[in-house]
Design a protein around this motif. Sequence first.
Motif, PDB file in Angstrom:
ATOM      1  N   VAL A  26      -1.674  -4.187 -21.968  1.00 59.13           N
ATOM      2  CA  VAL A  26      -1.384  -3.271 -20.871  1.00 59.13           C
ATOM      3  C   VAL A  26      -1.037  -1.904 -21.453  1.00 59.13           C
ATOM      4  O   VAL A  26      -0.237  -1.805 -22.386  1.00 59.13           O
ATOM      5  CB  VAL A  26      -0.213  -3.802 -20.014  1.00 59.13           C
ATOM      6  N   PRO A  27      -1.637  -0.835 -20.929  1.00 60.05           N
ATOM      7  CA  PRO A  27      -1.384   0.504 -21.480  1.00 60.05           C
ATOM      8  C   PRO A  27       0.080   0.916 -21.357  1.00 60.05           C
ATOM      9  O   PRO A  27       0.778   0.516 -20.421  1.00 60.05           O
ATOM     10  CB  PRO A  27      -2.265   1.409 -20.612  1.00 60.05           C
ATOM     11  N   ASP A  28       0.529   1.704 -22.308  1.00 60.48           N
ATOM     12  CA  ASP A  28       1.861   2.297 -22.221  1.00 60.48           C
ATOM     13  C   ASP A  28       1.809   3.454 -21.227  1.00 60.48           C
ATOM     14  O   ASP A  28       0.870   4.247 -21.232  1.00 60.48           O
ATOM     15  CB  ASP A  28       2.305   2.823 -23.585  1.00 60.48           C
ATOM     16  N   GLU A  29       2.833   3.528 -20.376  1.00 64.31           N
ATOM     17  CA  GLU A  29       2.905   4.594 -19.390  1.00 64.31           C
ATOM     18  C   GLU A  29       4.313   5.178 -19.371  1.00 64.31           C
ATOM     19  O   GLU A  29       5.253   4.590 -19.912  1.00 64.31           O
ATOM     20  CB  GLU A  29       2.556   4.078 -17.989  1.00 64.31           C
ATOM     21  N   THR A  30       4.455   6.302 -18.727  1.00 64.00           N
ATOM     22  CA  THR A  30       5.772   6.921 -18.602  1.00 64.00           C
ATOM     23  C   THR A  30       6.683   6.085 -17.707  1.00 64.00           C
ATOM     24  O   THR A  30       6.222   5.429 -16.765  1.00 64.00           O
ATOM     25  CB  THR A  30       5.643   8.329 -18.000  1.00 64.00           C
ATOM     26  N   GLY A  31       7.958   6.113 -18.023  1.00 66.51           N
ATOM     27  CA  GLY A  31       8.942   5.466 -17.166  1.00 66.51           C
ATOM     28  C   GLY A  31       9.269   6.330 -15.962  1.00 66.51           C
ATOM     29  O   GLY A  31      10.000   5.902 -15.073  1.00 66.51           O
ATOM     30  N   GLY A  32       8.707   7.543 -15.931  1.00 62.97           N
ATOM     31  CA  GLY A  32       8.951   8.440 -14.808  1.00 62.97           C
ATOM     32  C   GLY A  32      10.319   9.103 -14.903  1.00 62.97           C
ATOM     33  O   GLY A  32      11.099   8.844 -15.825  1.00 62.97           O
ATOM     34  N   PRO A  33      10.629   9.930 -13.922  1.00 69.55           N
ATOM     35  CA  PRO A  33      11.902  10.653 -13.953  1.00 69.55           C
ATOM     36  C   PRO A  33      13.103   9.854 -13.455  1.00 69.55           C
ATOM     37  O   PRO A  33      14.223  10.336 -13.535  1.00 69.55           O
ATOM     38  CB  PRO A  33      11.638  11.854 -13.032  1.00 69.55           C
ATOM     39  N   TYR A  34      12.861   8.614 -12.949  1.00 65.84           N
ATOM     40  CA  TYR A  34      13.965   7.866 -12.336  1.00 65.84           C
ATOM     41  C   TYR A  34      14.142   6.464 -12.914  1.00 65.84           C
ATOM     42  O   TYR A  34      14.292   5.483 -12.183  1.00 65.84           O
ATOM     43  CB  TYR A  34      13.729   7.753 -10.825  1.00 65.84           C
ATOM     44  N   PRO A  35      14.180   6.350 -14.239  1.00 66.63           N
ATOM     45  CA  PRO A  35      14.226   5.009 -14.833  1.00 66.63           C
ATOM     46  C   PRO A  35      15.566   4.292 -14.721  1.00 66.63           C
ATOM     47  O   PRO A  35      15.606   3.063 -14.713  1.00 66.63           O
ATOM     48  CB  PRO A  35      13.882   5.278 -16.300  1.00 66.63           C
ATOM     49  N   GLY A  36      16.654   5.027 -14.694  1.00 62.71           N
ATOM     50  CA  GLY A  36      17.965   4.376 -14.610  1.00 62.71           C
ATOM     51  C   GLY A  36      18.305   3.568 -15.836  1.00 62.71           C
ATOM     52  O   GLY A  36      19.157   2.670 -15.783  1.00 62.71           O
ATOM     53  N   ASP A  37      17.651   3.877 -16.970  1.00 67.72           N
ATOM     54  CA  ASP A  37      17.911   3.128 -18.199  1.00 67.72           C
ATOM     55  C   ASP A  37      18.682   3.934 -19.238  1.00 67.72           C
ATOM     56  O   ASP A  37      18.751   3.565 -20.403  1.00 67.72           O
ATOM     57  CB  ASP A  37      16.586   2.646 -18.799  1.00 67.72           C
ATOM     58  N   GLY A  38      19.232   5.072 -18.801  1.00 67.35           N
ATOM     59  CA  GLY A  38      19.999   5.924 -19.701  1.00 67.35           C
ATOM     60  C   GLY A  38      19.176   7.007 -20.353  1.00 67.35           C
ATOM     61  O   GLY A  38      19.736   7.917 -20.977  1.00 67.35           O
ATOM     62  N   SER A  39      17.857   6.949 -20.217  1.00 61.48           N
ATOM     63  CA  SER A  39      17.005   7.959 -20.845  1.00 61.48           C
ATOM     64  C   SER A  39      16.936   9.243 -20.021  1.00 61.48           C
ATOM     65  O   SER A  39      16.521  10.281 -20.527  1.00 61.48           O
ATOM     66  CB  SER A  39      15.583   7.413 -21.052  1.00 61.48           C
ATOM     67  N   ASN A  40      17.351   9.167 -18.756  1.00 57.73           N
ATOM     68  CA  ASN A  40      17.397  10.351 -17.897  1.00 57.73           C
ATOM     69  C   ASN A  40      18.637  10.270 -17.011  1.00 57.73           C
ATOM     70  O   ASN A  40      18.548   9.999 -15.818  1.00 57.73           O
ATOM     71  CB  ASN A  40      16.128  10.468 -17.038  1.00 57.73           C
ATOM     72  N   GLY A  41      19.773  10.464 -17.647  1.00 58.83           N
ATOM     73  CA  GLY A  41      21.026  10.427 -16.900  1.00 58.83           C
ATOM     74  C   GLY A  41      21.596   9.036 -16.763  1.00 58.83           C
ATOM     75  O   GLY A  41      21.859   8.353 -17.746  1.00 58.83           O
ATOM     76  N   VAL A  42      21.767   8.599 -15.528  1.00 60.68           N
ATOM     77  CA  VAL A  42      22.465   7.352 -15.223  1.00 60.68           C
ATOM     78  C   VAL A  42      21.823   6.140 -15.907  1.00 60.68           C
ATOM     79  O   VAL A  42      20.614   6.081 -16.112  1.00 60.68           O
ATOM     80  CB  VAL A  42      22.500   7.135 -13.689  1.00 60.68           C
ATOM     81  N   ASP A  43      22.682   5.174 -16.287  1.00 64.32           N
ATOM     82  CA  ASP A  43      22.229   3.931 -16.917  1.00 64.32           C
ATOM     83  C   ASP A  43      22.758   2.756 -16.110  1.00 64.32           C
ATOM     84  O   ASP A  43      23.954   2.466 -16.115  1.00 64.32           O
ATOM     85  CB  ASP A  43      22.742   3.853 -18.354  1.00 64.32           C
ATOM     86  N   VAL A  44      21.856   2.077 -15.376  1.00 67.11           N
ATOM     87  CA  VAL A  44      22.256   0.935 -14.566  1.00 67.11           C
ATOM     88  C   VAL A  44      22.165  -0.369 -15.342  1.00 67.11           C
ATOM     89  O   VAL A  44      22.692  -1.396 -14.923  1.00 67.11           O
ATOM     90  CB  VAL A  44      21.381   0.856 -13.284  1.00 67.11           C
ATOM     91  N   LEU A  45      21.518  -0.344 -16.503  1.00 69.09           N
ATOM     92  CA  LEU A  45      21.276  -1.577 -17.237  1.00 69.09           C
ATOM     93  C   LEU A  45      22.546  -2.215 -17.790  1.00 69.09           C
ATOM     94  O   LEU A  45      22.570  -3.428 -18.034  1.00 69.09           O
ATOM     95  CB  LEU A  45      20.280  -1.320 -18.373  1.00 69.09           C
ATOM     96  N   ASP A  46      23.568  -1.409 -18.003  1.00 71.82           N
ATOM     97  CA  ASP A  46      24.807  -1.988 -18.531  1.00 71.82           C
ATOM     98  C   ASP A  46      25.792  -2.353 -17.423  1.00 71.82           C
ATOM     99  O   ASP A  46      26.936  -2.714 -17.694  1.00 71.82           O
ATOM    100  CB  ASP A  46      25.461  -1.045 -19.543  1.00 71.82           C
ATOM    101  N   ASP A  47      25.337  -2.283 -16.169  1.00 70.68           N
ATOM    102  CA  ASP A  47      26.212  -2.637 -15.045  1.00 70.68           C
ATOM    103  C   ASP A  47      26.188  -4.142 -14.790  1.00 70.68           C
ATOM    104  O   ASP A  47      25.126  -4.778 -14.830  1.00 70.68           O
ATOM    105  CB  ASP A  47      25.765  -1.931 -13.761  1.00 70.68           C
ATOM    106  N   SER A  48      27.349  -4.697 -14.503  1.00 69.13           N
ATOM    107  CA  SER A  48      27.425  -6.108 -14.144  1.00 69.13           C
ATOM    108  C   SER A  48      26.689  -6.324 -12.826  1.00 69.13           C
ATOM    109  O   SER A  48      26.936  -5.627 -11.849  1.00 69.13           O
ATOM    110  CB  SER A  48      28.889  -6.526 -13.999  1.00 69.13           C
ATOM    111  N   GLY A  49      25.781  -7.265 -12.805  1.00 68.43           N
ATOM    112  CA  GLY A  49      25.014  -7.537 -11.595  1.00 68.43           C
ATOM    113  C   GLY A  49      23.557  -7.151 -11.693  1.00 68.43           C
ATOM    114  O   GLY A  49      22.758  -7.498 -10.817  1.00 68.43           O
ATOM    115  N   ILE A  50      23.176  -6.444 -12.763  1.00 70.14           N
ATOM    116  CA  ILE A  50      21.795  -5.996 -12.890  1.00 70.14           C
ATOM    117  C   ILE A  50      20.848  -7.153 -13.189  1.00 70.14           C
ATOM    118  O   ILE A  50      19.657  -7.093 -12.846  1.00 70.14           O
ATOM    119  CB  ILE A  50      21.661  -4.896 -13.982  1.00 70.14           C
ATOM    120  N   VAL A  51      21.354  -8.215 -13.809  1.00 68.91           N
ATOM    121  CA  VAL A  51      20.506  -9.376 -14.091  1.00 68.91           C
ATOM    122  C   VAL A  51      20.446 -10.228 -12.832  1.00 68.91           C
ATOM    123  O   VAL A  51      21.400 -10.905 -12.469  1.00 68.91           O
ATOM    124  CB  VAL A  51      21.040 -10.198 -15.280  1.00 68.91           C
TER     125      VAL A  51
END
Length: 295
Positions: free
Chosen positions: A92-117
């Motif tokens: 599968v081709p690599d693509e941009t995560g876009g401006p709203y990834p929420g993974d810490g690469s563009n501001g907010v990081d939701v991945l370390d929040d309890s409940g994300i899994v």
Amino acid sequence: MRHTDPRWLDRNGEPIDEDHRGLVYDVQTLIDRRRALGIFGGVALTSLLAACSAQSTDAATTGGATSSPTASATPTASPSTSADASGPLAEVPDETGGPYPGDGSNGVDVLDDSGIVRSDIRSSFGSSTTVAQGVPLTIALTVRDASTGSALAGRGVYVWHCDRDGKYSLYGSGVENENYLRGVQQTDANGTVRFTSIYPACYSGRWPHIHFEVYQDVATAVASGPIVKTSQIALPAEADSAVYATTGYEQSVPNLAQVSLQTDNVFRDDGGIHQIATMSGSATGGYIASLTIGL
């Protein structure tokens, strides 16, 4: 003395050799034998003749066992649902995560929040319990090794997409305090994860899509560690049109009319041929979007 049917006697009353009695004799003999076995039933003569050839071929290739047309039409499990290697597949081709990834690469990081899994990503978690509304959508992703086709179990998969209004939680106006339509799961023994979600909108300038990231495992994902693959799923036009004809998606109709896979800034290089989801379901009952991800 064995009685001979008058049809098989010559003009002098002598029996005609079986090799010279012709097609009628051959077919009648076959029918008589099948009646004796009790398996002829009501099969038409033409069907019987056709079946003879097919059964001979099947027996030669399956050691004598034959299968009926009904049995051959029964769906079988797709290779993408098996842990066994299914052979090489396209990466599968690599693509941009876009401006709203929420993974810490563009501001907010939701991945370390309890409940994300979680598997059901329709609602926000934490301080908000808002539920995103829309046509039900199950996202089924199967992660495989592109070189062998083997399922990759235990990988962490993060998915996110916009809501029915085209807004991304954490970023969009009015949804900055929401984190719905985002979640992480671990691939099972077949390399598959399934998320319960809603069908995303088509917003201006982009073809309807879903973002995803693949990590080595869930622990790496929630620690915002190295990403193995960042790409996007393209949703097919037929399903898009059906969903956007329903209440709540009105603004997606003109947006979809102004974009195509060939003009989309992500999928235009190859028309998204390796990223178009396989769809099942309906706009009234909900859809399942499936994609095999080759790594």
